[in-house]
Design a protein around this motif. Structure first.
Motif, PDB file in Angstrom:
ATOM      1  N   ALA A   1      -2.107   5.665  -5.924  1.00 29.53           N
ATOM      2  CA  ALA A   1      -3.240   5.695  -4.992  1.00 29.53           C
ATOM      3  C   ALA A   1      -4.303   6.664  -5.502  1.00 29.53           C
ATOM      4  O   ALA A   1      -3.983   7.681  -6.111  1.00 29.53           O
ATOM      5  N   ARG A   2      -5.553   6.288  -5.310  1.00 24.30           N
ATOM      6  CA  ARG A   2      -6.643   7.174  -5.739  1.00 24.30           C
ATOM      7  C   ARG A   2      -7.328   7.817  -4.541  1.00 24.30           C
ATOM      8  O   ARG A   2      -8.129   8.730  -4.691  1.00 24.30           O
ATOM      9  N   ALA A   3      -7.034   7.275  -3.363  1.00 27.63           N
ATOM     10  CA  ALA A   3      -7.616   7.838  -2.136  1.00 27.63           C
ATOM     11  C   ALA A   3      -6.735   7.423  -0.964  1.00 27.63           C
ATOM     12  O   ALA A   3      -6.033   6.420  -1.043  1.00 27.63           O
ATOM     13  N   ILE A   4      -6.778   8.224   0.079  1.00 25.47           N
ATOM     14  CA  ILE A   4      -5.969   7.898   1.262  1.00 25.47           C
ATOM     15  C   ILE A   4      -6.811   8.131   2.515  1.00 25.47           C
ATOM     16  O   ILE A   4      -7.516   9.145   2.617  1.00 25.47           O
ATOM     17  N   ARG A   5      -6.752   7.161   3.414  1.00 29.16           N
ATOM     18  CA  ARG A   5      -7.513   7.305   4.667  1.00 29.16           C
ATOM     19  C   ARG A   5      -6.841   8.374   5.537  1.00 29.16           C
ATOM     20  O   ARG A   5      -5.608   8.486   5.556  1.00 29.16           O
TER      21      ARG A   5
ATOM     22  N   VAL B   1       2.139   1.771  -3.410  1.00 30.68           N
ATOM     23  CA  VAL B   1       1.094   2.356  -4.260  1.00 30.68           C
ATOM     24  C   VAL B   1       1.055   3.867  -4.070  1.00 30.68           C
ATOM     25  O   VAL B   1       0.998   4.643  -5.021  1.00 30.68           O
ATOM     26  N   LEU B   2       1.167   4.291  -2.804  1.00 30.35           N
ATOM     27  CA  LEU B   2       1.142   5.720  -2.474  1.00 30.35           C
ATOM     28  C   LEU B   2       2.380   6.424  -3.024  1.00 30.35           C
ATOM     29  O   LEU B   2       2.294   7.493  -3.625  1.00 30.35           O
TER      30      LEU B   2
ATOM     31  N   ASN C   1       0.826  -1.214   0.000  1.00 33.59           N
ATOM     32  CA  ASN C   1       0.000   0.000   0.000  1.00 33.59           C
ATOM     33  C   ASN C   1       0.857   1.260   0.000  1.00 33.59           C
ATOM     34  O   ASN C   1       0.536   2.232  -0.678  1.00 33.59           O
TER      35      ASN C   1
ATOM     36  N   THR D   1      -4.282   6.783   7.777  1.00 34.30           N
ATOM     37  CA  THR D   1      -2.989   6.495   7.135  1.00 34.30           C
ATOM     38  C   THR D   1      -2.166   7.769   7.019  1.00 34.30           C
ATOM     39  O   THR D   1      -0.978   7.800   7.342  1.00 34.30           O
TER      40      THR D   1
END
Lengths: 76, 203
Positions: A47-51, A41-42, A38, A54
Protein backbone atom coordinates in the motif's frame (compact mmCIF):
# COMPACT_ATOMS: atom_id res chain seq x y z
CA UNK A 1 11.80 16.44 1.50
CA UNK A 2 9.94 13.14 1.84
CA UNK A 3 9.88 10.90 -1.19
CA UNK A 4 6.55 10.04 -2.81
CA UNK A 5 6.29 6.58 -1.27
CA UNK A 6 8.47 7.19 1.79
CA UNK A 7 11.06 4.76 0.34
CA UNK A 8 8.70 1.94 1.32
CA UNK A 9 9.79 2.17 4.96
CA UNK A 10 6.32 1.93 6.47
CA UNK A 11 5.72 -1.63 7.65
CA UNK A 12 2.24 -2.87 8.40
CA UNK A 13 2.02 -5.31 11.31
CA UNK A 14 -1.38 -6.61 10.30
CA UNK A 15 -0.07 -10.18 10.09
CA UNK A 16 1.21 -10.14 13.67
CA UNK A 17 -1.90 -8.44 15.06
CA UNK A 18 -4.18 -10.94 13.31
CA UNK A 19 -2.11 -13.86 14.58
CA UNK A 20 -2.22 -12.52 18.15
CA UNK A 21 -6.01 -12.31 17.95
CA UNK A 22 -6.50 -15.54 16.04
CA UNK A 23 -8.38 -13.73 13.31
CA UNK A 24 -8.26 -14.32 9.58
CA UNK A 25 -7.83 -11.68 6.93
CA UNK A 26 -11.20 -12.59 5.45
CA UNK A 27 -12.92 -12.10 8.81
CA UNK A 28 -11.19 -8.75 9.30
CA UNK A 29 -12.24 -7.68 5.81
CA UNK A 30 -15.81 -8.59 6.68
CA UNK A 31 -15.75 -6.63 9.92
CA UNK A 32 -13.93 -3.60 8.51
CA UNK A 33 -15.84 -3.42 5.26
CA UNK A 34 -12.74 -3.43 3.06
CA UNK A 35 -12.00 -6.00 0.38
CA UNK A 36 -9.61 -8.86 1.15
CA UNK A 37 -7.56 -7.72 -1.84
CA UNK A 38 -7.04 -4.27 -0.30
CA UNK A 39 -6.23 -5.72 3.12
CA UNK A 40 -3.79 -8.08 1.46
CA UNK A 41 -2.12 -5.09 -0.23
CA UNK A 42 -1.82 -3.46 3.20
CA UNK A 43 -0.59 -6.63 4.90
CA UNK A 44 2.13 -7.19 2.31
CA UNK A 45 3.40 -3.60 2.56
CA UNK A 46 2.35 -2.83 -1.00
CA UNK A 47 0.00 0.00 0.00
CA UNK A 48 1.20 3.51 -0.76
CA UNK A 49 -1.55 5.31 1.13
CA UNK A 50 -4.27 4.48 3.61
CA UNK A 51 -7.56 6.26 4.22
CA UNK A 52 -8.19 7.48 7.78
CA UNK A 53 -11.54 5.65 7.64
CA UNK A 54 -9.78 2.33 6.84
CA UNK A 55 -7.16 2.93 9.52
CA UNK A 56 -9.80 3.78 12.13
CA UNK A 57 -11.94 0.78 11.24
CA UNK A 58 -9.00 -1.65 11.44
CA UNK A 59 -7.83 -0.21 14.77
CA UNK A 60 -11.41 -0.41 16.14
CA UNK A 61 -11.79 -4.06 15.16
CA UNK A 62 -8.31 -5.09 16.31
CA UNK A 63 -8.53 -2.81 19.36
CA UNK A 64 -5.07 -1.42 18.77
CA UNK A 65 -3.37 1.93 18.25
CA UNK A 66 -2.21 3.22 14.89
CA UNK A 67 1.39 2.89 16.10
CA UNK A 68 0.86 -0.80 16.74
CA UNK A 69 -0.45 -1.34 13.23
CA UNK A 70 2.01 0.81 11.30
CA UNK A 71 5.67 1.20 12.12
CA UNK A 72 8.41 3.10 10.30
CA UNK A 73 11.47 0.95 9.77
CA UNK A 74 14.87 2.63 10.27
CA UNK A 75 17.03 3.61 7.28
CA UNK A 76 19.04 0.72 5.92
CA UNK B 1 -0.46 -0.74 -12.03
CA UNK B 2 -3.94 -2.15 -11.92
CA UNK B 3 -5.76 -2.44 -15.27
CA UNK B 4 -9.45 -1.71 -15.33
CA UNK B 5 -11.98 -4.29 -16.43
CA UNK B 6 -13.05 -3.98 -20.05
CA UNK B 7 -16.32 -5.49 -21.31
CA UNK B 8 -16.38 -7.60 -24.46
CA UNK B 9 -18.41 -4.90 -26.23
CA UNK B 10 -15.79 -2.31 -25.39
CA UNK B 11 -13.05 -4.72 -26.48
CA UNK B 12 -14.69 -4.97 -29.92
CA UNK B 13 -14.74 -1.18 -30.20
CA UNK B 14 -11.08 -0.99 -29.22
CA UNK B 15 -10.19 -3.71 -31.73
CA UNK B 16 -12.01 -1.63 -34.37
CA UNK B 17 -9.98 1.41 -33.31
CA UNK B 18 -6.73 -0.60 -33.56
CA UNK B 19 -7.67 -2.00 -36.99
CA UNK B 20 -8.76 1.40 -38.35
CA UNK B 21 -5.64 3.04 -36.94
CA UNK B 22 -3.44 0.34 -38.47
CA UNK B 23 -5.18 0.73 -41.83
CA UNK B 24 -4.74 4.51 -41.71
CA UNK B 25 -1.02 4.05 -40.98
CA UNK B 26 -0.85 1.73 -43.99
CA UNK B 27 -2.72 4.23 -46.18
CA UNK B 28 -0.31 6.95 -45.03
CA UNK B 29 2.71 4.77 -45.84
CA UNK B 30 1.33 3.98 -49.30
CA UNK B 31 0.66 7.69 -49.83
CA UNK B 32 4.25 8.55 -48.90
CA UNK B 33 5.67 5.96 -51.30
CA UNK B 34 3.33 7.17 -54.08
CA UNK B 35 4.34 10.80 -53.58
CA UNK B 36 8.04 9.89 -53.50
CA UNK B 37 7.69 7.96 -56.76
CA UNK B 38 5.82 10.88 -58.30
CA UNK B 39 8.10 13.69 -57.12
CA UNK B 40 11.66 12.34 -56.81
CA UNK B 41 12.23 11.88 -60.58
CA UNK B 42 11.66 15.67 -60.78
CA UNK B 43 9.56 15.48 -63.92
CA UNK B 44 5.88 16.38 -64.34
CA UNK B 45 5.45 17.01 -60.64
CA UNK B 46 1.84 17.96 -59.91
CA UNK B 47 1.65 21.07 -57.72
CA UNK B 48 -1.61 22.67 -56.65
CA UNK B 49 -1.47 26.41 -57.20
CA UNK B 50 -3.71 29.34 -56.40
CA UNK B 51 -4.12 31.43 -59.54
CA UNK B 52 -6.15 34.22 -57.94
CA UNK B 53 -3.31 36.75 -58.16
CA UNK B 54 -1.69 35.31 -61.29
CA UNK B 55 -2.80 36.91 -64.55
CA UNK B 56 -4.12 34.21 -66.85
CA UNK B 57 -6.54 33.59 -69.64
CA UNK B 58 -8.57 30.48 -70.14
CA UNK B 59 -11.09 29.99 -72.89
CA UNK B 60 -13.70 27.29 -72.83
CA UNK B 61 -14.81 26.24 -76.30
CA UNK B 62 -18.55 26.32 -76.86
CA UNK B 63 -20.20 22.95 -77.30
CA UNK B 64 -21.55 23.67 -80.78
CA UNK B 65 -18.69 25.84 -81.94
CA UNK B 66 -20.62 29.04 -81.27
CA UNK B 67 -17.63 30.72 -79.67
CA UNK B 68 -15.50 30.62 -76.58
CA UNK B 69 -16.16 31.74 -73.05
CA UNK B 70 -13.47 33.33 -70.93
CA UNK B 71 -13.28 31.98 -67.42
CA UNK B 72 -11.24 32.78 -64.36
CA UNK B 73 -9.48 29.95 -62.59
CA UNK B 74 -8.71 30.19 -58.90
CA UNK B 75 -7.22 26.76 -58.20
CA UNK B 76 -5.30 24.61 -60.61
CA UNK B 77 -2.71 21.86 -60.70
CA UNK B 78 0.39 22.62 -62.72
CA UNK B 79 2.93 20.02 -63.74
CA UNK B 80 6.50 21.18 -63.39
CA UNK B 81 9.82 19.54 -64.18
CA UNK B 82 13.46 20.08 -63.31
CA UNK B 83 12.80 22.04 -60.15
CA UNK B 84 15.75 23.45 -58.24
CA UNK B 85 16.71 21.83 -54.93
CA UNK B 86 14.70 24.23 -52.76
CA UNK B 87 11.43 24.19 -54.76
CA UNK B 88 11.77 20.41 -55.10
CA UNK B 89 12.26 20.03 -51.36
CA UNK B 90 9.25 22.28 -50.73
CA UNK B 91 7.09 20.34 -53.20
CA UNK B 92 8.20 17.10 -51.57
CA UNK B 93 7.54 18.38 -48.04
CA UNK B 94 4.13 19.78 -49.04
CA UNK B 95 3.16 16.47 -50.60
CA UNK B 96 4.49 14.25 -47.81
CA UNK B 97 3.37 16.16 -44.73
CA UNK B 98 -0.36 15.29 -44.94
CA UNK B 99 0.49 11.58 -45.20
CA UNK B 100 3.05 11.84 -42.39
CA UNK B 101 0.50 13.62 -40.20
CA UNK B 102 -2.07 10.95 -40.96
CA UNK B 103 0.42 8.24 -40.03
CA UNK B 104 1.43 9.90 -36.76
CA UNK B 105 -2.17 10.56 -35.66
CA UNK B 106 -3.30 7.08 -36.74
CA UNK B 107 -0.35 5.47 -34.93
CA UNK B 108 -1.27 7.40 -31.78
CA UNK B 109 -4.88 6.19 -32.00
CA UNK B 110 -3.66 2.63 -32.54
CA UNK B 111 -1.53 2.91 -29.39
CA UNK B 112 -4.59 4.27 -27.55
CA UNK B 113 -6.74 1.39 -28.81
CA UNK B 114 -4.15 -1.19 -27.71
CA UNK B 115 -3.82 0.46 -24.31
CA UNK B 116 -7.60 0.67 -23.82
CA UNK B 117 -7.94 -2.96 -24.92
CA UNK B 118 -5.65 -3.98 -22.05
CA UNK B 119 -7.72 -1.91 -19.65
CA UNK B 120 -5.06 0.76 -19.22
CA UNK B 121 -6.87 4.08 -19.60
CA UNK B 122 -5.28 6.79 -17.51
CA UNK B 123 -1.65 5.82 -18.03
CA UNK B 124 1.31 7.82 -19.28
CA UNK B 125 1.37 5.89 -22.57
CA UNK B 126 -2.14 7.15 -23.43
CA UNK B 127 -1.26 10.67 -22.36
CA UNK B 128 1.83 10.70 -24.59
CA UNK B 129 -0.19 9.33 -27.52
CA UNK B 130 -2.91 11.98 -27.19
CA UNK B 131 -0.47 14.86 -26.76
CA UNK B 132 1.63 13.63 -29.70
CA UNK B 133 -1.47 13.47 -31.92
CA UNK B 134 -2.61 16.93 -30.78
CA UNK B 135 0.82 18.47 -31.42
CA UNK B 136 1.02 16.76 -34.83
CA UNK B 137 -2.38 18.18 -35.79
CA UNK B 138 -1.57 21.70 -34.61
CA UNK B 139 1.83 21.72 -36.32
CA UNK B 140 0.31 20.26 -39.49
CA UNK B 141 -2.50 22.84 -39.45
CA UNK B 142 0.13 25.55 -39.96
CA UNK B 143 2.86 23.64 -41.80
CA UNK B 144 0.68 21.99 -44.48
CA UNK B 145 -0.95 25.14 -45.92
CA UNK B 146 2.28 27.13 -45.54
CA UNK B 147 4.36 24.49 -47.32
CA UNK B 148 1.69 24.11 -50.01
CA UNK B 149 1.76 27.87 -50.63
CA UNK B 150 5.57 27.89 -50.75
CA UNK B 151 5.59 24.88 -53.08
CA UNK B 152 3.01 26.55 -55.33
CA UNK B 153 5.07 29.75 -55.41
CA UNK B 154 8.19 27.73 -56.26
CA UNK B 155 6.35 25.89 -59.04
CA UNK B 156 5.01 29.13 -60.52
CA UNK B 157 8.48 30.69 -60.28
CA UNK B 158 9.91 27.75 -62.19
CA UNK B 159 7.35 28.43 -64.90
CA UNK B 160 8.33 32.09 -64.91
CA UNK B 161 4.91 33.26 -63.70
CA UNK B 162 5.58 33.68 -60.02
CA UNK B 163 3.90 36.54 -58.25
CA UNK B 164 7.19 37.45 -56.61
CA UNK B 165 5.42 37.91 -53.30
CA UNK B 166 6.45 36.09 -50.19
CA UNK B 167 3.92 33.42 -49.34
CA UNK B 168 2.05 34.19 -46.14
CA UNK B 169 1.69 31.66 -43.37
CA UNK B 170 -1.53 29.71 -43.71
CA UNK B 171 -3.66 27.99 -41.11
CA UNK B 172 -5.96 25.05 -41.68
CA UNK B 173 -8.94 25.79 -39.43
CA UNK B 174 -10.45 22.30 -39.06
CA UNK B 175 -7.04 20.72 -38.43
CA UNK B 176 -6.07 23.27 -35.80
CA UNK B 177 -9.51 22.91 -34.17
CA UNK B 178 -9.08 19.13 -34.09
CA UNK B 179 -5.64 19.59 -32.55
CA UNK B 180 -6.98 21.99 -29.93
CA UNK B 181 -9.85 19.62 -29.04
CA UNK B 182 -7.45 16.71 -28.76
CA UNK B 183 -5.18 18.84 -26.57
CA UNK B 184 -8.18 19.49 -24.30
CA UNK B 185 -8.79 15.73 -24.10
CA UNK B 186 -5.07 15.35 -23.38
CA UNK B 187 -5.38 17.79 -20.49
CA UNK B 188 -8.26 15.73 -19.07
CA UNK B 189 -6.11 12.61 -19.42
CA UNK B 190 -3.22 14.37 -17.69
CA UNK B 191 -5.52 15.04 -14.72
CA UNK B 192 -6.74 11.45 -14.89
CA UNK B 193 -3.20 10.06 -14.92
CA UNK B 194 -2.29 12.15 -11.86
CA UNK B 195 -5.48 11.10 -10.09
CA UNK B 196 -4.74 7.46 -10.90
CA UNK B 197 -1.17 7.77 -9.61
CA UNK B 198 -2.37 9.52 -6.46
CA UNK B 199 -4.91 6.82 -5.66
CA UNK B 200 -2.79 3.85 -6.70
CA UNK B 201 -1.99 1.70 -3.73
CA UNK B 202 -4.62 3.50 -1.62
CA UNK B 203 -6.50 1.20 0.71
Amino acid sequence: MPTEDGDGRVHCRLDELLAERGMTLARLAELVGVTVVNLSVLKNDRARAIRFSTLTAICDVLQCEVGELLVVTPHA
Amino acid sequence: MMAQRVSSGQRQEFVLLIVLGGLAVLVGAVGIVRELIQILPNTHIPVAVDLTDVPHELLLDGASGVGSTGVEVTDAVVRVSHLGPTPLALALAAALLPAITLMVVAACFTVLGMSFYRGDFFVRRCLVAIITAAVALVVASVAIPTLQMLAAEGALESLGVGSGQLAAMGVDGPLSLAGALLAAVGHAFWRGVHLQEDTEGLV
